[in-house]
Design an enzyme around this catalytic site. Structure first.
Site, short mmCIF file in Angstrom:
data_model
loop_
_atom_site.label_atom_id
_atom_site.label_comp_id
_atom_site.label_asym_id
_atom_site.label_seq_id
_atom_site.Cartn_x
_atom_site.Cartn_y
_atom_site.Cartn_z
N LYS A 126 0.84 -1.20 0.00
CA LYS A 126 0.00 0.00 0.00
C LYS A 126 0.88 1.25 0.00
CE LYS A 126 -3.95 1.65 2.84
NZ LYS A 126 -4.73 1.28 4.05
N SER B 220 -9.45 1.30 3.37
CA SER B 220 -8.65 2.11 2.48
C SER B 220 -7.64 1.31 1.65
CB SER B 220 -7.89 3.17 3.30
OG SER B 220 -7.00 2.57 4.23
N SER C 282 -9.85 -1.15 7.24
CA SER C 282 -9.16 -0.91 5.98
C SER C 282 -8.46 -2.11 5.37
CB SER C 282 -8.17 0.24 6.15
OG SER C 282 -8.85 1.46 6.24
#
Length: 559
Positions: free
Chosen positions: A115, A201, A225
């Site tokens: 990420k 996310s 997330s």
């Protein structure tokens, strides 16, 4: 790899690559089918690398081609923000090392997407690297001091950082903006229905794992997330106990809730990754409290792990559609999962409600804590940078930067900064903050998950992943393991999730979450594995056709 070894490596590469490909790789391929990269496991890829059927260079070429097919072309999934310009060189060095010394670990030569809030530094041999921006142009070309703690562990294990995955900007801590959107990455979308919400996310990490844009991926979770993207993209997600994996070098929201974990296509792959990234890091004090030794999570994988176990169902709030906002179909497939767990030998304790369930639902304590932590920790992040060409040096600067650069950071439908503004208005660690932090722990742990586990003598809790499932574990800092549960039916009512995205939608996945107390990952992994092996839900449906990359290893070997 020292200078002498580097010299030897480049000489070896120039002289022997074609002989290696023609005599070893091709002969191995004659006898063993190449793994399908849509579903390929770490174990399958490692076996092919070890046998010489293909190389890590081949893997990198194949995954880069797959990203090229669907990321900014075709369905434009926007799952990957950027790829590693040194990936091929790193792969070649690791191929040489494998031949010379053998593999370092199960992740030796395996491509991993991380990420874009997880820091990476340039590859020493090429001095080329990737950005770490949380999706924001305010951090473009900023330079970090070092790799994140989890990246250091991955590199020591021989993994190759393939690139950075798109995410909800600032890990969805900017404002009322659709999941999966960032200024740099644009709107990431789900591969199971055109323009479906990927959740966030860690949107890009989950989407990439779901269709084989990398072998495995890493995400982060503060509240939902990892769990929610795993849930909506037909993959496995492990949200570890806060302090099991290092957050050093991860752009923060809150040290009390942030955690890093894998998003993969199987529980086995997730267990392999977690075994490597877990452990103490002197740069993250929270990790120094974890029990030792670190478990080998692979040893948890057993088809009979649920036999004789007591699994609780906290119905109050979490299975109430009027409170969760879930489509009624979610509870339908969840009831089927409970039957499966019983078939696997578990005793289902139903209901096993959290005493604090309604207080959690009504509480604002989490918001108080996160707002304060974010401002303090983000300002510290800016201070830690070697350089940041944008000139942004604080949360206050960031808010101004976004307003001054609307084309980059505030396109139509993505203008909100309310969470940043709310955080900027906080005044630090005051009495209200400490009271909210204490209440969070009481509601999530003492009078929440731990109370329920103790009252009903439970081994774990189970819930559908959508809704408020992640909140008690978030505020307690406790783990969640999520596996595929099912898919929305063709006749589901399609809803709007943002300017460009929809949810729910036909065929979009739904996940099942196992929850437990601190450091219970080994147990949760074992339960998730038994359920996964029994149901094989992931294999019941593929992504929509245009979202499935066609490049396979056979297309790149020898090129």
């Amino acid at each position: 790899m020292g200078p002498n070894l580097l010299t030897l490596f480049w000489a070896w590469l120039a002289l022997s690559q074609s002989l290696y490909v023609s005599q070893w790789v091709v002969s191995a391929a004659i006898t063993t089918p190449l793994p399908d990269l849509y579903e390929a496991s770490v174990i399958e890829l490692q076996a092919g690398l070890t046998s010489g059927q293909f190389t890590s260079v081949d893997l990198i070429k194949a995954y880069l081609a797959r990203i090229e097919e669907v990321n900014l072309q075709g369905p434009m999934l926007r799952a990957v923000i950027e790829t590693n310009p040194s990936a091929l060189q790193e792969a070649a060095a690791l191929d040489y090392e494998r031949l010379t010394y053998g593999p370092r670990s199960a992740l030796h030569g395996i491509p991993v997407l991380v990420k874009d809030n997880i820091a990476t530094v340039a590859f020493e041999a090429t001095h080329q690297g990737m950005n770490t921006t949380a999706g924001s142009y305010s951090l473009l070309k900023s330079v970090v001091l070092s790799d994140a703690g989890v990246v250091k562990r991955l590199r020591r294990a021989g993994a190759i950082i393939l690139g950075k995955a798109n995410l909800s900007e600032w890990a969805h801590f900017r404002g009322n903006i659709a999941s999966g959107w960032s200024g740099r990455g644009g709107q990431c979308t789900n591969a199971y229905y055109p323009n479906a919400d990927p959740c966030g996310s860690s949107a890009g990490s989950a989407v990439s794992a779901s269709i084989g844009l990398a072998a495995v991926t890493l995400g982060t979770e503060t509240d939902g997330s990892i769990t929610c993207p795993a849930n909506q993209n037909n993959v496995v997600g492990i949200k570890p106990t806060v302090g099991l994996t290092s957050r050093a070098g991860v752009i923060p929201i809150s040290e009390h809730q942030d955690t890093v974990g894998p998003l993969t296509r199987s529980v086995t792959d997730a267990a392999i990754v977690l075994s490597i990234i877990a452990g103490p890091d002197p740069n993250d004090n929270f990790t120094l409290a974890q029990p030792m030794p670190i478990p080998d999570y692979i040893m948890a994988l057993s088809n009979t792990s649920l036999v004789g176990k007591r699994i609780g169902v906290p119905r109050a709030v979490f299975l109430n559609d009027s409170m969760t906002g879930n489509d009624p179909y979610v509870n339908e497939v969840f009831e089927q999962a409970l039957e499966t767990l019983q078939i696997l030998g578990a005793t289902i304790v139903d209901p096993a409600d959290l005493p604090s369930a309604y207080e959690i639902y009504e509480s604002n304590n989490e918001t108080v804590v996160l707002d304060v932590d974010f401002k303090v920790q983000l300002n510290a992040w800016f201070d830690s940078l070697v350089t940041n060409p944008s000139g942004v040096a604080s949360l206050e600067d960031l808010i101004i930067f976004d307003n001054d650069n609307p084309t980059l950071e505030e396109p139509a439908g993505y203008t909100d900064q309310s969470v940043l503004i709310e955080s900027q208005a906080t005044t630090g660690f005051n009495a209200s903050y400490y009271q909210s932090l204490a209440f969070d722990k009481e509601l999530g742990a003492t009078y929440g998950i731990d109370a329920t586990l103790k009252t009903y003598a439970l081994d774990a809790l189970v819930l559908p992943a959508p809704g408020y499932t992640t909140v008690p574990a978030a505020i307690a800092g406790y783990p969640i393991v999520t596996v595929p549960l099912g898919f929305y039916p063709e006749n589901v009512t399609i809803g709007s999730a943002g300017p460009e995205t929809v949810y729910p939608a036909p065929g979009v996945p739904i996940g099942l979450s196992f929850l437990g107390t601190a450091w219970s990952e080994y147990t949760l992994v074992s339960f998730a594995y038994a359920y996964e092996q029994k149901t094989q839900t992931r294999l019941q449906r593929k992504a929509y056709t245009a979202a499935i990359p066609t490049t396979q290893l056979a297309d790149v070997i020898g090129t």
